[in-house]
Design a protein around this motif. Structure first.
Motif, PDB file in Angstrom:
ATOM      1  N   MET A 131     -10.013 -23.786  46.960  1.00 58.31           N
ATOM      2  CA  MET A 131     -10.737 -22.662  46.337  1.00 58.31           C
ATOM      3  C   MET A 131     -12.058 -22.453  47.061  1.00 58.31           C
ATOM      4  O   MET A 131     -12.784 -23.403  47.327  1.00 58.31           O
ATOM      5  N   SER A 132     -12.354 -21.214  47.409  1.00 65.38           N
ATOM      6  CA  SER A 132     -13.598 -20.918  48.112  1.00 65.38           C
ATOM      7  C   SER A 132     -14.782 -20.979  47.153  1.00 65.38           C
ATOM      8  O   SER A 132     -14.650 -20.751  45.954  1.00 65.38           O
ATOM      9  N   ALA A 133     -15.943 -21.299  47.703  1.00 58.72           N
ATOM     10  CA  ALA A 133     -17.158 -21.369  46.901  1.00 58.72           C
ATOM     11  C   ALA A 133     -17.521 -19.981  46.403  1.00 58.72           C
ATOM     12  O   ALA A 133     -17.283 -18.977  47.081  1.00 58.72           O
ATOM     13  N   PRO A 134     -18.118 -19.888  45.205  1.00 59.86           N
ATOM     14  CA  PRO A 134     -18.441 -18.579  44.644  1.00 59.86           C
ATOM     15  C   PRO A 134     -19.668 -17.960  45.291  1.00 59.86           C
ATOM     16  O   PRO A 134     -20.483 -18.642  45.915  1.00 59.86           O
ATOM     17  N   THR A 135     -19.783 -16.658  45.155  1.00 59.83           N
ATOM     18  CA  THR A 135     -21.029 -15.964  45.440  1.00 59.83           C
ATOM     19  C   THR A 135     -21.699 -15.703  44.098  1.00 59.83           C
ATOM     20  O   THR A 135     -21.053 -15.238  43.159  1.00 59.83           O
ATOM     21  N   TYR A 136     -22.979 -16.008  43.993  1.00 56.02           N
ATOM     22  CA  TYR A 136     -23.693 -15.855  42.729  1.00 56.02           C
ATOM     23  C   TYR A 136     -24.407 -14.500  42.687  1.00 56.02           C
ATOM     24  O   TYR A 136     -25.363 -14.283  43.444  1.00 56.02           O
ATOM     25  N   PRO A 137     -23.949 -13.576  41.842  1.00 52.85           N
ATOM     26  CA  PRO A 137     -24.660 -12.299  41.706  1.00 52.85           C
ATOM     27  C   PRO A 137     -26.051 -12.565  41.112  1.00 52.85           C
ATOM     28  O   PRO A 137     -26.152 -13.118  40.016  1.00 52.85           O
ATOM     29  N   HIS A 138     -27.086 -12.205  41.831  1.00 51.30           N
ATOM     30  CA  HIS A 138     -28.432 -12.587  41.396  1.00 51.30           C
ATOM     31  C   HIS A 138     -28.777 -12.050  40.018  1.00 51.30           C
ATOM     32  O   HIS A 138     -29.479 -12.717  39.244  1.00 51.30           O
ATOM     33  N   ALA A 139     -28.274 -10.858  39.677  1.00 58.83           N
ATOM     34  CA  ALA A 139     -28.609 -10.260  38.389  1.00 58.83           C
ATOM     35  C   ALA A 139     -27.849 -10.895  37.232  1.00 58.83           C
ATOM     36  O   ALA A 139     -28.224 -10.722  36.072  1.00 58.83           O
ATOM     37  N   ARG A 140     -26.788 -11.632  37.536  1.00 62.77           N
ATOM     38  CA  ARG A 140     -25.970 -12.244  36.476  1.00 62.77           C
ATOM     39  C   ARG A 140     -25.997 -13.769  36.528  1.00 62.77           C
ATOM     40  O   ARG A 140     -25.176 -14.425  35.904  1.00 62.77           O
ATOM     41  N   THR A 141     -26.977 -14.298  37.266  1.00 65.02           N
ATOM     42  CA  THR A 141     -27.099 -15.742  37.409  1.00 65.02           C
ATOM     43  C   THR A 141     -28.408 -16.225  36.804  1.00 65.02           C
ATOM     44  O   THR A 141     -29.458 -15.615  37.008  1.00 65.02           O
ATOM     45  N   ALA A 142     -28.348 -17.331  36.072  1.00 66.69           N
ATOM     46  CA  ALA A 142     -29.542 -17.945  35.487  1.00 66.69           C
ATOM     47  C   ALA A 142     -29.683 -19.365  36.012  1.00 66.69           C
ATOM     48  O   ALA A 142     -28.722 -20.138  35.988  1.00 66.69           O
ATOM     49  N   LEU A 143     -30.859 -19.691  36.481  1.00 67.59           N
ATOM     50  CA  LEU A 143     -31.207 -21.081  36.759  1.00 67.59           C
ATOM     51  C   LEU A 143     -31.867 -21.626  35.501  1.00 67.59           C
ATOM     52  O   LEU A 143     -32.916 -21.132  35.085  1.00 67.59           O
ATOM     53  N   VAL A 144     -31.253 -22.627  34.881  1.00 70.08           N
ATOM     54  CA  VAL A 144     -31.793 -23.216  33.658  1.00 70.08           C
ATOM     55  C   VAL A 144     -32.441 -24.551  34.006  1.00 70.08           C
ATOM     56  O   VAL A 144     -31.760 -25.510  34.382  1.00 70.08           O
ATOM     57  N   LEU A 145     -33.768 -24.591  33.911  1.00 69.78           N
ATOM     58  CA  LEU A 145     -34.528 -25.812  34.151  1.00 69.78           C
ATOM     59  C   LEU A 145     -34.734 -26.529  32.829  1.00 69.78           C
ATOM     60  O   LEU A 145     -35.396 -26.003  31.924  1.00 69.78           O
ATOM     61  N   ILE A 146     -34.180 -27.709  32.724  1.00 69.33           N
ATOM     62  CA  ILE A 146     -34.195 -28.442  31.468  1.00 69.33           C
ATOM     63  C   ILE A 146     -35.281 -29.512  31.487  1.00 69.33           C
ATOM     64  O   ILE A 146     -35.325 -30.366  32.388  1.00 69.33           O
ATOM     65  N   ASP A 147     -36.179 -29.428  30.537  1.00 68.90           N
ATOM     66  CA  ASP A 147     -37.204 -30.441  30.271  1.00 68.90           C
ATOM     67  C   ASP A 147     -38.122 -30.789  31.449  1.00 68.90           C
ATOM     68  O   ASP A 147     -38.401 -31.979  31.696  1.00 68.90           O
ATOM     69  N   PRO A 148     -38.652 -29.812  32.177  1.00 67.47           N
ATOM     70  CA  PRO A 148     -39.646 -30.135  33.214  1.00 67.47           C
ATOM     71  C   PRO A 148     -41.022 -30.332  32.574  1.00 67.47           C
ATOM     72  O   PRO A 148     -41.961 -29.564  32.795  1.00 67.47           O
ATOM     73  N   LEU A 149     -41.140 -31.380  31.779  1.00 63.53           N
ATOM     74  CA  LEU A 149     -42.289 -31.597  30.906  1.00 63.53           C
ATOM     75  C   LEU A 149     -43.135 -32.776  31.375  1.00 63.53           C
ATOM     76  O   LEU A 149     -42.676 -33.671  32.081  1.00 63.53           O
ATOM     77  N   ASN A 150     -44.379 -32.797  30.911  1.00 63.50           N
ATOM     78  CA  ASN A 150     -45.309 -33.838  31.331  1.00 63.50           C
ATOM     79  C   ASN A 150     -44.849 -35.239  30.963  1.00 63.50           C
ATOM     80  O   ASN A 150     -45.064 -36.187  31.730  1.00 63.50           O
ATOM     81  N   ASP A 151     -44.241 -35.412  29.804  1.00 62.82           N
ATOM     82  CA  ASP A 151     -43.827 -36.758  29.426  1.00 62.82           C
ATOM     83  C   ASP A 151     -42.801 -37.336  30.388  1.00 62.82           C
ATOM     84  O   ASP A 151     -42.680 -38.565  30.499  1.00 62.82           O
TER      85      ASP A 151
END
Length: 210
Positions: free
Chosen positions: A1-21
């Motif tokens: 299976m070929s790697a996908p192309t990510y449509p920029h308008a329909r893609t979300a980068l979810v950054l989880i817990d980039p917190l000071n603790d």
């Protein structure tokens, strides 16, 4: 299976817990997770990932942890690690530890989701509503920690029908064993794609010319 192309308008980068603790040298969990942060160079990796994603037109979502007095009062069987977190006021809302690591503070155009209390960034938050409101189909996960909140959020995203991508060089764990289990066992099980930051960025659909 070929790697996908990510449509920029329909893609979300979810950054989880980039917190000071987690990420600050004086964070409450820094002593425990610090060696793995150094080994993975996670701080620098997340910074360059967020900046490049914005430049590519991908919306950056922040999914922070948060605890407060009485947060688990309706939970009959609280996991011991969460009891400990409450006792030690880790990720305590309104405090330094629950604030975003300065170099990873949300920027204009980013989306800050309401705070999750356990491992799943969807549970009890507005993440689903925020993604749906923007027509997101592709969810790309990064942050902390590899085997807990990143994995837990990815499992939910899969069940909710999203295309799920885990970034292997944009996560960290408390131990090498837990980190490796996430990367080698869990992510291939629950992700459509398990890839690197550079491979993901290279696959983002180019923004149309102005």
């Amino acid at each position: 299976m070929s790697a996908p192309t990510y449509p920029h308008a329909r893609t979300a980068l979810v950054l989880i817990d980039p917190l000071n603790d987690f990420l600050a040298e004086d964070g409450k969990l820094s002593g425990q997770i610090g060696p793995m942060l150094e080994k993975t160079d996670l701080r620098a990796q997340l910074i360059r990932l967020a900046e490049a994603a914005r430049q590519a037109g991908v919306t950056v979502f922040y999914a922070p942890h948060g605890l407060h007095e009485g947060v688990f009062e309706d939970v009959r069987h609280v996991l011991p690690r969460f009891r400990s977190a409450v006792d030690n006021q880790v990720f305590w809302e309104g405090t330094y530890g629950a604030d975003f690591y300065p170099a990873l503070h949300p920027q204009e155009g980013d989306v800050v989701v309401s705070r999750h209390h356990m491992f799943d960034s969807f549970a009890g938050t507005d993440l689903q509503d925020q993604l749906a409101a923007r027509g997101i189909e592709y969810v790309v996960l990064a942050g902390l920690t590899s085997q807990t909140c990143v994995e837990g959020t990815g499992r939910h995203a899969l069940e909710a029908g999203y295309h799920v991508t885990f970034l292997t060089d944009a996560v960290a764990e408390f131990t090498e064993e837990a980190h490796r289990a996430a990367l080698e066992i869990s992510y291939p099980t629950y992700g459509h794609e398990v890839t690197t930051i550079d491979e993901f960025l290279a696959a983002v659909e180019a923004s149309p010319a102005p």
